[in-house]
Design an enzyme around this catalytic site. Structure first.
Site, PDB file in Angstrom:
ATOM      1  N   GLU A 140      -0.836  -1.397  12.541  1.00  0.00           N
ATOM      2  CA  GLU A 140       0.406  -1.041  12.735  1.00  0.00           C
ATOM      3  C   GLU A 140       0.545  -0.026  13.993  1.00  0.00           C
ATOM      4  O   GLU A 140      -0.280   0.991  14.235  1.00  0.00           O
ATOM      5  CB  GLU A 140       0.995  -0.218  11.513  1.00  0.00           C
ATOM      6  CG  GLU A 140       1.087  -1.164  10.325  1.00  0.00           C
ATOM      7  CD  GLU A 140       1.678  -0.538   9.149  1.00  0.00           C
ATOM      8  OE1 GLU A 140       2.249   0.758   9.160  1.00  0.00           O
ATOM      9  OE2 GLU A 140       1.431  -0.976   7.919  1.00  0.00           O
ATOM     10  N   ASP A 166      -2.256  -5.097   3.511  1.00  0.00           N
ATOM     11  CA  ASP A 166      -2.485  -3.965   2.851  1.00  0.00           C
ATOM     12  C   ASP A 166      -1.147  -3.683   1.629  1.00  0.00           C
ATOM     13  O   ASP A 166      -1.254  -2.570   0.737  1.00  0.00           O
ATOM     14  CB  ASP A 166      -2.508  -2.671   3.660  1.00  0.00           C
ATOM     15  CG  ASP A 166      -1.575  -2.281   4.605  1.00  0.00           C
ATOM     16  OD1 ASP A 166      -0.316  -2.935   4.504  1.00  0.00           O
ATOM     17  OD2 ASP A 166      -1.407  -1.181   5.202  1.00  0.00           O
ATOM     18  N   GLU A 173       8.928  -5.802  11.390  1.00  0.00           N
ATOM     19  CA  GLU A 173       9.213  -5.659  10.238  1.00  0.00           C
ATOM     20  C   GLU A 173      10.721  -4.724  10.105  1.00  0.00           C
ATOM     21  O   GLU A 173      10.676  -3.850  10.621  1.00  0.00           O
ATOM     22  CB  GLU A 173       8.333  -4.896   9.685  1.00  0.00           C
ATOM     23  CG  GLU A 173       8.470  -4.620   7.946  1.00  0.00           C
ATOM     24  CD  GLU A 173       7.440  -4.343   6.775  1.00  0.00           C
ATOM     25  OE1 GLU A 173       6.483  -4.321   7.186  1.00  0.00           O
ATOM     26  OE2 GLU A 173       7.931  -4.007   5.828  1.00  0.00           O
ATOM     27  N   LYS A 181      -4.666  -7.075  11.994  1.00  0.00           N
ATOM     28  CA  LYS A 181      -3.278  -6.741  12.331  1.00  0.00           C
ATOM     29  C   LYS A 181      -3.416  -4.942  12.011  1.00  0.00           C
ATOM     30  O   LYS A 181      -3.998  -4.626  11.038  1.00  0.00           O
ATOM     31  CB  LYS A 181      -2.489  -7.140  11.302  1.00  0.00           C
ATOM     32  CG  LYS A 181      -0.948  -6.760  11.376  1.00  0.00           C
ATOM     33  CD  LYS A 181       0.065  -7.338  10.579  1.00  0.00           C
ATOM     34  CE  LYS A 181       0.082  -7.341   9.377  1.00  0.00           C
ATOM     35  NZ  LYS A 181       0.692  -5.758   8.830  1.00  0.00           N
ATOM     36  N   ASP A 223      -5.326  -7.472   7.069  1.00  0.00           N
ATOM     37  CA  ASP A 223      -4.940  -5.970   7.777  1.00  0.00           C
ATOM     38  C   ASP A 223      -5.878  -4.813   7.785  1.00  0.00           C
ATOM     39  O   ASP A 223      -6.796  -4.933   7.124  1.00  0.00           O
ATOM     40  CB  ASP A 223      -4.044  -5.562   6.612  1.00  0.00           C
ATOM     41  CG  ASP A 223      -2.437  -5.511   7.048  1.00  0.00           C
ATOM     42  OD1 ASP A 223      -2.204  -5.614   8.269  1.00  0.00           O
ATOM     43  OD2 ASP A 223      -1.458  -5.386   6.025  1.00  0.00           O
TER      44      ASP A 223
HETATM   45  O1  KIV Z   1       0.741  -5.833   4.237  1.00  0.00           O
HETATM   46  C1  KIV Z   1       1.477  -6.598   4.325  1.00  0.00           C
HETATM   47  O2  KIV Z   1       1.519  -7.598   3.464  1.00  0.00           O
HETATM   48  C2  KIV Z   1       2.413  -6.790   5.620  1.00  0.00           C
HETATM   49  C3  KIV Z   1       3.365  -7.730   5.714  1.00  0.00           C
HETATM   50  C4  KIV Z   1       4.797  -6.985   4.818  1.00  0.00           C
HETATM   51  C5  KIV Z   1       3.914  -8.012   6.924  1.00  0.00           C
HETATM   52  O3  KIV Z   1       1.965  -6.192   6.384  1.00  0.00           O
END
Ligand code: KIV
Length: 271
Positions: free
Chosen positions: A118, A48, A185, A116, A87
């Site tokens: 968070e 994202d 991160e 993925k 994401d």
């Molecule tokens: O959105 C993204 O590119 C990420 C990376 C910073 C790991 O989550």
């Protein structure tokens, strides 16, 4: 492990077990994705971060599921070897049913092999719900850019003993809930090392030191073309891999080589 055969979760687990470093980058379109695939990048993330580097916004929170699905749809067919992660955007996993719909779209329409999201232990039930339904999940800990409006600014996470312990516990809870990968991160290198040491799944870092299983960077940062990179004040963990390279494929190859050899990240890129 054949260097040409497609990377899947078992390959990534084996690389982690055998201490072969995993080179990861973000991509958002077919052209860059195919060049990085040819250059030996193991894992590609449709992140994202596209809110910042593609849409020119100041944060990732406006990125929608349609946006990620759209970009994944064009990245996926361009990869013949790399593993594709997509994401889950802000609030797309706020409830179990939203998370399931989002994961379904990213895997079926977007062609992703993993999603993925968070968060720490508060996401364990979502991770468990997805994992039990066959969705591979990467749990993103440490700095969580989707919380920017809560936090006010980006800063290194887990510097104090109490927050470092909490993150170690969160990593364990998420893995027990079924997370197949962790992403850290902006955490101190020592914390990245201790979470990796305890983890039974591959751990990818961005600003998490050199003792994690793999590294990821936002493509525009490592090519020196993101607004942050061009401001002359990129995040500490960013290295411009275009420096001294004749073209973009060479920059991707230099990144893969530096990750694999352990030359990147150097001490100057770590917290
Ligand atoms: O959105 C993204 O590119 C990420 C990376 C910073 C790991 O989550």
């Amino acid at each position: 492990m054949n260097a040409q055969s497609p990377v899947n979760l078992s390959v990534l687990r084996a690389m982690s077990a055998e201490k072969q470093r995993i080179a990861c980058l973000t991509a958002y379109d077919a052209s860059f994705a195919s060049v990085m695939d040819a250059a030996g990048v193991d894992l590609v993330l449709v992140g994202d971060s596209l809110g910042m580097v593609i849409q020119g916004r100041g944060a990732t929170t406006a990125v929608t599921l349609d946006d990620i699905a759209y970009h994944s749809r064009y990245v996926a067919p361009a990869l013949s070897r790399a593993f594709l992660v997509a994401d889950m955007p802000f609030l797309s996993y706020a409830t179990r049913s939203r998370a399931l719909d989002a994961a379904q779209r990213l895997m079926q329409e977007g062609g992703a092999a993993m999603v993925k999201l968070e968060g720490g232990r508060e996401q364990a039930r979502i991770v468990e719900f997805l994992s039990e339904r066959g969705v591979p999940v990467c749990a993103h800990l440490g700095l969580q850019p989707q919380l920017i409006h809560k936090m006010g600014r980006f800063r290194v996470q887990g510097r104090e003993a109490a927050s470092a312990d909490a993150m170690r516990r969160d990593a364990r809870v998420l893995e027990d809930a079924g997370a197949d990968m962790l992403l850290l991160e902006c955490v101190p290198a020592a914390l990245g090392a201790s979470i990796t040491e305890a983890a039974g799944v591959p751990v990818i870092g961005i600003g998490a030191g050199g003792d994690v299983d793999g590294q990821i960077l936002v493509m525009h940062d490592m090519l020196g073309v993101s607004p942050q990179a061009r401001s002359g004040r990129p995040p500490r963990f960013v290295r411009n891999f275009m420096d001294g390279q004749p073209d973009i494929e060479s920059a991707f190859r230099a990144y893969v080589e530096a990750v694999k050899s352990g030359a990147y990240p150097a001490a100057e890129h770590c917290f």
